[in-house]
Write a protein that holds these residues in place. Structure first.
Motif, PDB file in Angstrom:
ATOM      1  N   GLY A 147       0.823  -1.187   0.000  1.00 41.20           N
ATOM      2  CA  GLY A 147       0.000   0.000   0.000  1.00 41.20           C
ATOM      3  C   GLY A 147       0.866   1.249   0.000  1.00 41.20           C
ATOM      4  N   PRO A 148       0.258   2.430  -0.059  1.00 37.37           N
ATOM      5  CA  PRO A 148       1.025   3.684  -0.145  1.00 37.37           C
ATOM      6  C   PRO A 148       1.838   3.993   1.095  1.00 37.37           C
ATOM      7  CG  PRO A 148      -1.321   4.106   0.174  1.00 37.37           C
ATOM      8  CD  PRO A 148      -1.196   2.659  -0.112  1.00 37.37           C
ATOM      9  N   ASP A 149       1.520   3.370   2.216  1.00 39.70           N
ATOM     10  CA  ASP A 149       2.224   3.642   3.463  1.00 39.70           C
ATOM     11  C   ASP A 149       3.213   2.534   3.825  1.00 39.70           C
ATOM     12  OD1 ASP A 149       0.660   6.056   4.077  1.00 39.70           O
ATOM     13  OD2 ASP A 149      -0.999   4.658   4.337  1.00 39.70           O
ATOM     14  N   ALA A 150       3.595   1.720   2.871  1.00 37.29           N
ATOM     15  CA  ALA A 150       4.454   0.578   3.149  1.00 37.29           C
ATOM     16  C   ALA A 150       5.781   1.014   3.754  1.00 37.29           C
ATOM     17  CB  ALA A 150       4.698  -0.225   1.877  1.00 37.29           C
ATOM     18  N   VAL A 151       6.245   0.262   4.727  1.00 38.50           N
ATOM     19  CA  VAL A 151       7.507   0.510   5.407  1.00 38.50           C
ATOM     20  C   VAL A 151       8.582  -0.465   4.931  1.00 38.50           C
ATOM     21  CG1 VAL A 151       8.648   0.313   7.674  1.00 38.50           C
ATOM     22  CG2 VAL A 151       6.453   1.518   7.475  1.00 38.50           C
ATOM     23  N   ILE A 152       8.196  -1.708   4.701  1.00 38.98           N
ATOM     24  CA  ILE A 152       9.160  -2.782   4.419  1.00 38.98           C
ATOM     25  C   ILE A 152       9.241  -3.129   2.936  1.00 38.98           C
ATOM     26  CG2 ILE A 152       9.692  -5.217   4.884  1.00 38.98           C
ATOM     27  CD1 ILE A 152       8.249  -4.800   7.604  1.00 38.98           C
ATOM     28  N   LEU A 153       8.115  -3.118   2.243  1.00 40.75           N
ATOM     29  CA  LEU A 153       8.077  -3.634   0.876  1.00 40.75           C
ATOM     30  C   LEU A 153       8.096  -2.559  -0.203  1.00 40.75           C
ATOM     31  CD1 LEU A 153       5.362  -6.434   1.276  1.00 40.75           C
ATOM     32  CD2 LEU A 153       7.849  -6.658   1.444  1.00 40.75           C
ATOM     33  N   LYS A 154       7.956  -1.305   0.174  1.00 38.50           N
ATOM     34  CA  LYS A 154       7.796  -0.237  -0.813  1.00 38.50           C
ATOM     35  C   LYS A 154       9.019  -0.096  -1.711  1.00 38.50           C
ATOM     36  CE  LYS A 154       5.898   4.408  -1.193  1.00 38.50           C
ATOM     37  NZ  LYS A 154       5.316   5.539  -0.430  1.00 38.50           N
ATOM     38  N   GLY A 155       8.759   0.009  -3.010  1.00 41.59           N
ATOM     39  CA  GLY A 155       9.827   0.264  -3.967  1.00 41.59           C
ATOM     40  C   GLY A 155      10.585  -0.949  -4.435  1.00 41.59           C
ATOM     41  N   LEU A 156      10.179  -2.137  -4.019  1.00 41.29           N
ATOM     42  CA  LEU A 156      10.911  -3.342  -4.406  1.00 41.29           C
ATOM     43  C   LEU A 156      10.441  -3.847  -5.765  1.00 41.29           C
ATOM     44  CD1 LEU A 156      10.960  -5.269  -1.015  1.00 41.29           C
ATOM     45  CD2 LEU A 156      12.548  -3.544  -1.870  1.00 41.29           C
ATOM     46  N   THR A 157      11.379  -4.357  -6.542  1.00 39.49           N
ATOM     47  CA  THR A 157      11.059  -4.885  -7.866  1.00 39.49           C
ATOM     48  C   THR A 157      11.453  -6.341  -8.032  1.00 39.49           C
ATOM     49  OG1 THR A 157      13.199  -4.289  -8.804  1.00 39.49           O
ATOM     50  CG2 THR A 157      11.473  -2.598  -8.842  1.00 39.49           C
ATOM     51  N   GLY A 158      12.243  -6.845  -7.112  1.00 41.26           N
ATOM     52  CA  GLY A 158      12.785  -8.187  -7.261  1.00 41.26           C
ATOM     53  C   GLY A 158      14.192  -8.172  -7.811  1.00 41.26           C
ATOM     54  N   LEU A 159      14.587  -7.036  -8.383  1.00 36.52           N
ATOM     55  CA  LEU A 159      15.930  -6.901  -8.940  1.00 36.52           C
ATOM     56  C   LEU A 159      16.787  -5.943  -8.124  1.00 36.52           C
ATOM     57  CD1 LEU A 159      14.944  -6.612 -12.721  1.00 36.52           C
ATOM     58  CD2 LEU A 159      15.708  -8.657 -11.499  1.00 36.52           C
ATOM     59  N   ASN A 160      16.197  -5.287  -7.131  1.00 36.69           N
ATOM     60  CA  ASN A 160      16.926  -4.251  -6.398  1.00 36.69           C
ATOM     61  C   ASN A 160      17.126  -4.637  -4.939  1.00 36.69           C
ATOM     62  OD1 ASN A 160      14.231  -4.017  -5.700  1.00 36.69           O
ATOM     63  ND2 ASN A 160      14.164  -1.788  -5.820  1.00 36.69           N
ATOM     64  N   TRP A 161      17.613  -5.841  -4.703  1.00 33.86           N
ATOM     65  CA  TRP A 161      17.803  -6.330  -3.352  1.00 33.86           C
ATOM     66  C   TRP A 161      19.231  -6.198  -2.854  1.00 33.86           C
ATOM     67  CZ3 TRP A 161      21.287 -10.265  -2.411  1.00 33.86           C
ATOM     68  CH2 TRP A 161      21.734 -10.988  -3.535  1.00 33.86           C
ATOM     69  N   ARG A 162      20.131  -5.844  -3.762  1.00 30.59           N
ATOM     70  CA  ARG A 162      21.541  -5.759  -3.407  1.00 30.59           C
ATOM     71  C   ARG A 162      21.808  -4.612  -2.434  1.00 30.59           C
ATOM     72  NH1 ARG A 162      24.838 -10.102  -4.562  1.00 30.59           N
ATOM     73  NH2 ARG A 162      24.343 -10.970  -6.612  1.00 30.59           N
ATOM     74  N   LEU A 163      22.995  -4.643  -1.816  1.00 34.60           N
ATOM     75  CA  LEU A 163      23.370  -3.620  -0.845  1.00 34.60           C
ATOM     76  C   LEU A 163      23.300  -2.218  -1.452  1.00 34.60           C
ATOM     77  CD1 LEU A 163      24.496  -2.629   1.853  1.00 34.60           C
ATOM     78  CD2 LEU A 163      26.780  -3.208   1.030  1.00 34.60           C
ATOM     79  N   ARG A 164      23.806  -2.059  -2.669  1.00 38.00           N
ATOM     80  CA  ARG A 164      23.809  -0.729  -3.296  1.00 38.00           C
ATOM     81  C   ARG A 164      22.378  -0.208  -3.470  1.00 38.00           C
ATOM     82  NH1 ARG A 164      25.255  -4.398  -7.254  1.00 38.00           N
ATOM     83  NH2 ARG A 164      23.759  -4.627  -8.975  1.00 38.00           N
ATOM     84  N   ASP A 165      21.448  -1.115  -3.778  1.00 39.56           N
ATOM     85  CA  ASP A 165      20.051  -0.726  -3.947  1.00 39.56           C
ATOM     86  C   ASP A 165      19.437  -0.334  -2.607  1.00 39.56           C
ATOM     87  OD1 ASP A 165      20.041  -1.499  -6.768  1.00 39.56           O
ATOM     88  OD2 ASP A 165      20.087  -3.552  -6.019  1.00 39.56           O
ATOM     89  N   TYR A 166      19.758  -1.117  -1.586  1.00 37.73           N
ATOM     90  CA  TYR A 166      19.224  -0.828  -0.257  1.00 37.73           C
ATOM     91  C   TYR A 166      19.762   0.508   0.260  1.00 37.73           C
ATOM     92  CZ  TYR A 166      17.962  -1.469   4.660  1.00 37.73           C
ATOM     93  OH  TYR A 166      17.444  -1.300   5.923  1.00 37.73           O
ATOM     94  N   GLU A 167      21.041   0.766   0.046  1.00 33.70           N
ATOM     95  CA  GLU A 167      21.614   2.052   0.467  1.00 33.70           C
ATOM     96  C   GLU A 167      20.970   3.208  -0.298  1.00 33.70           C
ATOM     97  OE1 GLU A 167      26.140   1.034   1.886  1.00 33.70           O
ATOM     98  OE2 GLU A 167      25.729   1.038  -0.269  1.00 33.70           O
ATOM     99  N   ALA A 168      20.644   2.998  -1.569  1.00 38.39           N
ATOM    100  CA  ALA A 168      19.995   4.050  -2.363  1.00 38.39           C
ATOM    101  C   ALA A 168      18.602   4.377  -1.830  1.00 38.39           C
ATOM    102  CB  ALA A 168      19.911   3.616  -3.829  1.00 38.39           C
TER     103      ALA A 168
END
Length: 437
Positions: free
Chosen positions: A14-35
Motif C-alpha cells: 500500500g502507499p504507506d508501506a515501510v518494508i516492501l515499498k519500492g521493491l522490484t525483485g531486482l533491487n535487493w543488493r546492498l547498493r540498492d538498499y543504500e539508495a
C-alpha cells in the motif's frame, strides 16, 4: 545461483508501506538498499552515540508488536534482556515460516534482506548483544542462499563484524538453515534445533530472556518485526504508531491467499478494513461470494463472511471479532468451499506436525483428524460433533507449546460457525456444496 527466484509483484504494498515499498525483485543488493536509505538508521545510532536504552524506549513508543503470531510488544520484550549480564547473550531471528497460508517472511528475505540485517544489528546494539542467528525455514533454500549473499555484502561494507563503522559496537550475524519442521517455528523448539538437537519445545519458565540459546539470555523476534525497526529509528516511534492504531503501531504485511483474484503479500496500515484488503487483492475470484476467512494463519479461528466484512485488520479488532491476527495469513474461502473438507485438511496438518512430546497433542490431534475424516467420508455419527469440541477443549491450554491450541482452535471455530454442514455430512453422507477447484 538465484536465477530461479520469482519476480516481485509490483502492486503488493500500500502507499504507506515501510518494508516492501519500492521493491522490484531486482533491487535487493546492498547498493540498492543504500539508495533507498538503507543502513542510515544504524549509522544514526552509532555516529550519534545514542544510548541503547533510548533505542529500546523508541521501539516501545512505536507499539510495534511481534509479527510472528503472538503479537507481544517488541520494546517490552527487548527490555527483558538483562543489561548487566557479563556473559554471552544471543539474538535470534525466527524465519522458520511454516504456518499454512503464511509467505511474507520469505519475500522480505528474498527482496529486502538487508532491512532484516540492519534491524537485527540495531536490536543487538539496544540489548548489548554481539552474536545473532537467522533461522530460515528448511524448505526455502533459495532464500537461505540469498540471505547468505546479503550477509557477505554487509560484512564487506562494515555493517557487520568487529567495531562496526568505526564504533565500539561489534556484532556477528549468521544464517542457519532449518529442517522444515513446523514445530521449529515455536521459539524454544527453534532454539533446540539451532543447538543441533531435535526441535522439541521447552517448558516455560524459564523464558529465553534468562535461559535461551546454549542456556544464555536470548531474544527472539520474527523477520517482519526486525524489518520494521530501521524505519522506527529514522522516523521515530510516534510516527510509526500513527501509521496504525493505539496498541497496534505501524503497518502489517498480510499474506492473502485462497479464492481471491490476486493472491500475494499486501503491506497496509494496521486497522485497514478487511473489505479494503480484499479489494486490494482484486476481490473474490470469479465473482463467487465470500463464505469464510481465517484472518491470521491456519491455526486461528475461522470467521464467517458477515463478521469479516465488518472487521478491521488489527490485533484488537480481530480479537473482538472472535479470532486472532496471528502471522497475518489471510485465507479466503468462497461459497463453494466445504467447511468439513477444509477442517479435515487443517486437522491432518497438525496431526502430522505434532512433535509427540505432550500426550494431549500427540493423541488428541490424531483423534481430531480421524473424527473429521470420518465425517467427511460419510461415516460420521451425530455424537462426533460434541466429541470433537470436547477433545479440542481438552487439548487447548494443556500442552508445552501452542501447537495443541493451533490444532484445537480451528476445530472449535469451524463447529461453532458451520455446525449445519457437519450435521448435513452425518445425515446425508455428502457436502452441502458442489465441488469446485
Amino acid at each position: 545461483m538465484n536465477a530461479s527466484l520469482p519476480p516481485f509483484a509490483g502492486d503488493i504494498y500500500g502507499p504507506d508501506a515501510v518494508i516492501l515499498k519500492g521493491l522490484t525483485g531486482l533491487n535487493w543488493r546492498l547498493r540498492d538498499y543504500e539508495a533507498r536509505g538503507g543502513y542510515e538508521a544504524l549509522k544514526k545510532i552509532l555516529y550519534e552515540n545514542i544510548a541503547p536504552e533510548l533505542v529500546v524506549a523508541e521501539v516501545k513508543k512505536s507499539a510495534l508488536r511481534g509479527r510472528g503470531g503472538a503479537g507481544f510488544p517488541t520494546g517490552l520484550k527487548w527490555s527483558f534482556m538483562p543489561r548487566q549480564y557479563s556473559g554471552p547473550k544471543y539474538l535470534v531471528c525466527n524465519s522458520d515460516e511454516g504456518e499454512p497460508g503464511t509467505f511474507k517472511d520469505r519475500d522480505i528475505l528474498r527482496y529486502n534482506p538487508h532491512i532484516v540485517i540492519e534491524g537485527m544489528a540495531i536490536a543487538a546494539y539496544a540489548m548489548g548483544i554481539n552474536l545473532g542467528y537467522n533461522y530460515i525455514h528448511g524448505e526455502i533454500w533459495d532464500v537461505y542462499e540469498r540471505f547468505e549473499e546479503a550477509l557477505h555484502e554487509a560484512r564487506v561494507a562494515g555493517y557487520l563484524g568487529e567495531k562496526i563503522l568505526g564504533s565500539s559496537f561489534s556484532f556477528q550475524l549468521h544464517a542457519h538453515h532449518g529442517y522444515g519442521a513446523y514445530i521449529c517455528g515455536e521459539e524454544t523448539g527453534l532454539l533446540e534445533s539451532l543447538e543441533g538437537k531435535k526441535g522439541l519445545p521447552r517448558f516455560k519458565p524459564p523464558f529465553p530472556a534468562s535461559f535461551g540459546l546454549y542456556g544464555k539470555p536470548t531474544t527472539i523476534n520474527n523477520t517482519e518485526t526486525f524489518a520494521a525497526v530501521p524505519w522506527i529509528i529514522l522516523n521515530g516511534g510516534e510516527a510509526f504508531l500513527s501509521l496504525g492504531r493505539p496498541n497496534n503501531g505501524g503497518t502489517k504485511i498480510f499474506s492473502v491467499s485462497g479464492d481471491v483474484t490476486r493472491p500475494g503479500n499486501y503491506e497496509v496500515r494496521l486497522g485497514t478494513p478487511f473489505a479494503k484488503l480484499l479489494e486490494m487483492a482484486g476481490g473474490m475470484r470469479d465473482g463467487i461470494a465470500l463464505k469464510a476467512c481465517i484472518p491470521g494463519g491456519s491455526s486461528m479461528p475461522v470467521l464467517p463472511a458477515e463478521i469479516m466484512l465488518q472487521t478491521d485488520m488489527d490485533y484488537d479488532s480481530i480479537a473482538k471479532a472472535g479470532s486472532m491476527l496471528g502471522s497475518g495469513a489471510v485465507i479466503v474461502m468462497n461459497e463453494t468451499r466445504c467447511m468439513v473438507r477444509c477442517l479435515r485438511r487443517l486437522s491432518y496438518f497438525y496431526f502430522e506436525e505434532s512433535c509427540g512430546q505432550c500426550t494431549p497433542c500427540r493423541e488428541g490431534t490424531g483423534w481430531l483428524y480421524r473424527m473429521v475424516d470420518r465425517i467427511e467420508h460419510g461415516r460420521g455419527r451425530m455424537e462426533d460433533i460434541a466429541k470433537l469440541d470436547n477433545v479440542a477443549e481438552n487439548i487447548q491450554g494443556r500442552t508445552i507449546c501452542a501447537l495443541g491450541d493451533a490444532a484445537a482452535m480451528p476445530v472449535r471455530a469451524f463447529i461453532k460457525h458451520y455446525r449445519d454442514e457437519f450435521v448435513h455430512h452425518i445425515e446425508h453422507g455428502c457436502c452441502t456444496v458442489p465441488d469446485y477447484v
